[in-house]
Design a protein around this motif. Structure first.
Motif, PDB file in Angstrom:
ATOM      1  N   SER A  73      -8.617  -1.168   0.091  1.00 56.53           N
ATOM      2  CA  SER A  73      -8.422  -1.574  -1.307  1.00 56.53           C
ATOM      3  C   SER A  73      -7.942  -0.427  -2.169  1.00 56.53           C
ATOM      4  N   ASP A  74      -8.433   0.781  -1.895  1.00 55.97           N
ATOM      5  CA  ASP A  74      -7.980   1.927  -2.697  1.00 55.97           C
ATOM      6  C   ASP A  74      -6.471   2.106  -2.579  1.00 55.97           C
ATOM      7  N   ALA A  75      -5.932   1.876  -1.391  1.00 55.56           N
ATOM      8  CA  ALA A  75      -4.487   2.023  -1.187  1.00 55.56           C
ATOM      9  C   ALA A  75      -3.719   0.975  -1.993  1.00 55.56           C
ATOM     10  N   THR A  88       0.828  -1.213   0.000  1.00 54.67           N
ATOM     11  CA  THR A  88       0.000   0.000   0.000  1.00 54.67           C
ATOM     12  C   THR A  88       0.862   1.263   0.000  1.00 54.67           C
ATOM     13  N   ALA A  89       2.099   1.137  -0.400  1.00 52.31           N
ATOM     14  CA  ALA A  89       2.989   2.293  -0.567  1.00 52.31           C
ATOM     15  C   ALA A  89       3.882   2.018  -1.759  1.00 52.31           C
ATOM     16  N   GLY A  90       4.059   3.024  -2.595  1.00 55.96           N
ATOM     17  CA  GLY A  90       4.845   2.844  -3.804  1.00 55.96           C
ATOM     18  C   GLY A  90       6.024   3.787  -3.854  1.00 55.96           C
ATOM     19  N   MET A 132     -18.536  -2.680  -5.129  1.00 56.92           N
ATOM     20  CA  MET A 132     -17.956  -2.608  -3.786  1.00 56.92           C
ATOM     21  C   MET A 132     -16.640  -3.366  -3.754  1.00 56.92           C
ATOM     22  N   TYR A 133     -15.653  -2.784  -3.067  1.00 58.54           N
ATOM     23  CA  TYR A 133     -14.408  -3.509  -2.828  1.00 58.54           C
ATOM     24  C   TYR A 133     -14.714  -4.704  -1.932  1.00 58.54           C
ATOM     25  N   ARG A 134     -13.959  -5.772  -2.066  1.00 60.39           N
ATOM     26  CA  ARG A 134     -14.203  -6.976  -1.267  1.00 60.39           C
ATOM     27  C   ARG A 134     -13.143  -7.212  -0.198  1.00 60.39           C
TER      28      ARG A 134
END
Ligand code: ZN
Length: 136
Positions: A86-88, A45-47, A78-80
């Motif tokens: 999930s957005d991250a 979750t970090a790039g 919907m994200y699961r």
């Protein structure tokens, strides 16, 4: 040269943290004058990105555009993923987890306005960035 691990403290849910100075230090410590440096985010979750470091609005605009493209709540459907981040994960996938830098005369080849950034998408946290320099 062993892998150098940088500890990066982020201070917000979404933030670009410039790490150019630490990357330069890691390259210098390698004592490798000519080669390639890989800067790697050890996270999902970090790039890592290379972007303008002169005007801080560029980083803000990048985050705004990513938020518009990948909102915390999906615009449709919907994200699961149960963690709720999930957005991250998607933002990190879009940005990518690494940057490859050319090393010349012991320093990274960067344009006048280019800096290396850790892209935090699920902070604040302490992140680990690995730097590996290979001669060539
Ligand atoms: Zn997750």
């Amino acid at each position: 040269m062993p892998v150098v691990r940088l500890e990066v403290h982020t201070g917000a849910a979404c933030q670009l943290v410039e790490i150019t100075a630490q990357v330069r230090d890691a390259i210098r410590a390698s004592a490798i004058a000519e080669g390639i440096a890989v800067v790697w985010s050890a996270h999902t979750t970090a790039g890592i990105t290379v972007q303008e470091n002169a005007d801080p609005d560029v980083a803000r605009d990048l985050l705004l555009a990513l938020e518009n493209a990948v909102p915390r709540r999906a615009a449709r459907g919907m994200y699961r993923h149960g963690e709720g981040n999930s957005d991250a994960h998607v933002k990190a996938a879009l940005v990518g987890t690494s940057a490859t830098l050319i090393v010349e005369r012991g320093t990274p080849v960067l344009g006048t306005w280019q800096g290396v950034f850790l892209c935090e998408f699920d902070g604040p946290r302490v992140r680990t960035v690995a730097v590996k320099v290979v001669a060539g």
